[in-house]
Design a protein around this motif. Sequence first.
Motif, PDB file in Angstrom:
ATOM      1  N   TRP A 142       5.338   7.669  -8.846  1.00 33.45           N
ATOM      2  CA  TRP A 142       6.613   7.410  -8.567  1.00 33.45           C
ATOM      3  C   TRP A 142       7.082   8.876  -8.273  1.00 33.45           C
ATOM      4  O   TRP A 142       8.042   9.083  -7.646  1.00 33.45           O
ATOM      5  N   GLY A 163      -7.062  -0.468  -1.240  1.00 35.42           N
ATOM      6  CA  GLY A 163      -7.343  -0.192   0.254  1.00 35.42           C
ATOM      7  C   GLY A 163      -6.678  -1.361   1.159  1.00 35.42           C
ATOM      8  O   GLY A 163      -6.255  -0.915   2.345  1.00 35.42           O
ATOM      9  N   MET A 164      -6.560  -2.538   0.372  1.00 36.31           N
ATOM     10  CA  MET A 164      -5.974  -3.467   1.523  1.00 36.31           C
ATOM     11  C   MET A 164      -4.552  -3.358   1.655  1.00 36.31           C
ATOM     12  O   MET A 164      -3.955  -3.314   2.683  1.00 36.31           O
ATOM     13  N   LYS A 165      -3.884  -2.846   0.544  1.00 37.93           N
ATOM     14  CA  LYS A 165      -2.450  -2.631   0.681  1.00 37.93           C
ATOM     15  C   LYS A 165      -1.986  -1.435   1.687  1.00 37.93           C
ATOM     16  O   LYS A 165      -1.140  -1.470   2.294  1.00 37.93           O
ATOM     17  N   GLY A 202     -10.017   2.296  -0.585  1.00 38.64           N
ATOM     18  CA  GLY A 202     -10.736   1.216  -0.900  1.00 38.64           C
ATOM     19  C   GLY A 202     -12.205   1.241  -1.089  1.00 38.64           C
ATOM     20  O   GLY A 202     -13.066   0.546  -1.012  1.00 38.64           O
ATOM     21  N   TYR A 206      -7.668   4.645   4.860  1.00 41.05           N
ATOM     22  CA  TYR A 206      -7.876   3.344   4.397  1.00 41.05           C
ATOM     23  C   TYR A 206      -9.246   2.985   3.744  1.00 41.05           C
ATOM     24  O   TYR A 206      -9.118   2.497   2.640  1.00 41.05           O
ATOM     25  N   GLN A 227      -1.873   4.305  -7.485  1.00 42.92           N
ATOM     26  CA  GLN A 227      -2.754   3.835  -8.927  1.00 42.92           C
ATOM     27  C   GLN A 227      -4.148   3.280  -8.642  1.00 42.92           C
ATOM     28  O   GLN A 227      -5.091   3.618  -9.429  1.00 42.92           O
ATOM     29  N   GLY A 228      -4.334   2.810  -7.287  1.00 42.60           N
ATOM     30  CA  GLY A 228      -5.611   1.786  -7.385  1.00 42.60           C
ATOM     31  C   GLY A 228      -6.639   2.620  -6.819  1.00 42.60           C
ATOM     32  O   GLY A 228      -7.859   2.606  -7.014  1.00 42.60           O
ATOM     33  N   ARG A 263      -9.358  -3.114  -8.619  1.00 43.59           N
ATOM     34  CA  ARG A 263      -8.057  -1.941  -8.263  1.00 43.59           C
ATOM     35  C   ARG A 263      -8.216  -1.244  -6.903  1.00 43.59           C
ATOM     36  O   ARG A 263      -7.383  -1.229  -6.111  1.00 43.59           O
ATOM     37  N   ALA A 302     -10.239  -1.940  -4.301  1.00 47.71           N
ATOM     38  CA  ALA A 302     -10.182  -2.763  -3.289  1.00 47.71           C
ATOM     39  C   ALA A 302      -8.905  -3.314  -2.720  1.00 47.71           C
ATOM     40  O   ALA A 302      -8.347  -3.152  -1.596  1.00 47.71           O
ATOM     41  N   GLU A 303      -8.062  -3.526  -3.776  1.00 52.64           N
ATOM     42  CA  GLU A 303      -6.516  -3.910  -3.598  1.00 52.64           C
ATOM     43  C   GLU A 303      -5.804  -2.866  -2.816  1.00 52.64           C
ATOM     44  O   GLU A 303      -4.961  -3.086  -1.928  1.00 52.64           O
ATOM     45  N   ASP A 357       1.343   1.521  -5.800  1.00 51.31           N
ATOM     46  CA  ASP A 357       0.076   0.668  -5.553  1.00 51.31           C
ATOM     47  C   ASP A 357      -1.188   1.173  -5.337  1.00 51.31           C
ATOM     48  O   ASP A 357      -2.147   1.398  -6.081  1.00 51.31           O
ATOM     49  N   GLN A 376       7.795   3.867 -16.611  1.00 50.18           N
ATOM     50  CA  GLN A 376       5.860   3.533 -16.378  1.00 50.18           C
ATOM     51  C   GLN A 376       5.464   3.960 -17.805  1.00 50.18           C
ATOM     52  O   GLN A 376       5.477   4.766 -18.481  1.00 50.18           O
ATOM     53  N   ARG A 392       0.545   5.988 -12.435  1.00 53.40           N
ATOM     54  CA  ARG A 392       1.611   5.518 -11.774  1.00 53.40           C
ATOM     55  C   ARG A 392       2.703   6.310 -11.899  1.00 53.40           C
ATOM     56  O   ARG A 392       3.543   6.365 -10.989  1.00 53.40           O
TER      57      ARG A 392
END
Lengths: 100, 544
Positions: B359, B195-197, B183, B179, B282-283, B190, B192-193, B279, B350, B355
């Motif tokens: 997939w 990591g959060m997800k 992030g 995790y 990609q991030g 991108r 940080a997002e 996500d 895509q 990304r």
Amino acid sequence: MVPTAYYIILSAALFTIGVLGVLIRRNAIVVFMSVELMLNAANLALVAFARERLNVDGQVLVFFVITVAAAEVAVGLALLVAIFRTKNTADVDEVSTLKG
Amino acid sequence: MFQITDIPRLLPEILLLVLALLVLGSDIFERWGRTPEAQLERVRSSASLTCIGLGLVFVIALLQSGYVFRLPDDVPANLFTNIIRNLQSGGPAGPTGAETLPPIIGAFATDHLTMIARLALIGAAFLTSLLCLDYRPNAHPAEFYALILFATAGMCLMAGATELVLAYLAVELTSIPLYILAGYFRNDARSAEAGMKYFLFGALSSGILLYGMSLAYGSAASAMAGAVTANDLTQLARIAELAGQGGAGGGVLTLGMLFVIAGVGYKIAVVPFHGWAPDVYQGAPTPITAFISTASKAAGFVLLLRLLVSAFPALAGSAALGPDLGGWTSLLALLALLTLLVGNLAALPQTSAKRLLAWSSVAQAGFMLLALVAWAAPQQFDRDQGVAALLYYLVVYTLTNLGAFGALAAVALAVGGDEIADLNGLARRHLPLAVLLTLCVLSLAGVPPLAGFFAKFYVFMAGWQAGAPWLVVVALATTVVSLYYYLRLLKAIFIEPPAENTPLTTPPGITAAVALAVAGIVVLGLFPNLVLNVFSRVQLVAGL
């Protein structure tokens, strides 16, 4: 002694509330709380099963779960602070630049 | 009982943890300057320490496994041979070279399955640390590398866990560092997002996994009559044994199995538990994407295999269409079907190369599930072939995806983006990198004679033997569909005109990692028997 089945039903109810909270609520803090509820529902089931048979295995697992949950939330809150600094929001729906 | 002689059996994990502490300590106790040169020096020292250390751990694990060389019994004893003998007696073949030792305190098996998984995971971590050599983590570089090492140790424990407490702790020891790593560039929205997800989905999945474990434990406890004095109820083999004795816990056990599959399903990103994967892939920083999509997934598959086969063998059921359809093999077959369809179809439109590969990683998990379905086969031989096919696929997929994401990382560093358009004309700007990326993409698509072709072939064989030809047909069809989006990448590389004609420069670390991975794919493709002979030994696994 309260029958074990009652504890298991309570734990199933708590687990369901936790899962629904994670899926429905949008505030990240509330989502964290719901995750805690899920973990504690599992803890309750473990302790109830362990108490029924006077077996310590389930209770040992609960101690580990409590410790790990604390570590997990620390990481989650740190990530939340990082998001909050850039986006100024704790709403998980607002954090959606990655799509497709 | 834990004995002092069990320590060599845990050597790879111990070495990984020691190395992680060493990397952290080397950064903390050194007085680093504040200038950019000193900062660069600081990154370099942590990175090279990690790289060299992981290389050493890999060599020691390979020596311990005895797959390349086993010390003969009649060698005269001296310091050197004694060290090797002690090392190998803790390996999967045991002190005699023939029998596998029982799991340490019933919790951690050091059999061939664990050893092969360890080698794959430590190898993946080594390649990841090579990819990270030229990445610039921010203020505290040592944390970044230490977290990779902690996660690797967690994955090795995941692969060998034969007991619920250890399995849960290993999953968390793997997940929590990942995790943070996803992030890690917290000023990049991108990352940080991502990591959060990853955290939100990961926490949800570990809650589900834990609930499943509590139900499995509960069914075992309920099956016992009276007070239980022996403390082995969380061991997978014991759960299976007690479930075999029947009792009232049947429904609870099935429910527990469903929750366990869902919980581990998140870790290996199979549909419908894949929501986070595109996500996050990609991030996250690209080397970490490579690590999450390969090592974490491989460890998850080994854990799933062990959990299902050791704790729920009675619920295996059948995947053949007909009245016998049921059990976890048919559930996995359904998940494989969904994963193959959704993963491959979602990859088609895509525009971001990263990304698209994300997939494609989701879709690849569908093929691996096919190998697990082989447990529906009536013959033990076919089941063992299924496990060998799974391991071959895991190793090949790990190398291929590390190579592909590594090449993308090199392009992103040089061009500044990871869209498909950024690959335009790569062949004219940097031919070696273009060739390496092409080989990776072709192997993912399953083009002979690369290893990806044989991996798919063995997996299809396993699915066919399991009595699920319908699934194999779908898998073949989706393989053809997948060619379309893989060829889109190749079209950008070779046919599209480049945005600029200046040659690209790529960092040496990334190039070396990608080249190593591609060399692995080519060698495994040309000589699959090199590793298949080793993988077929997994049938000797105790309690599997």
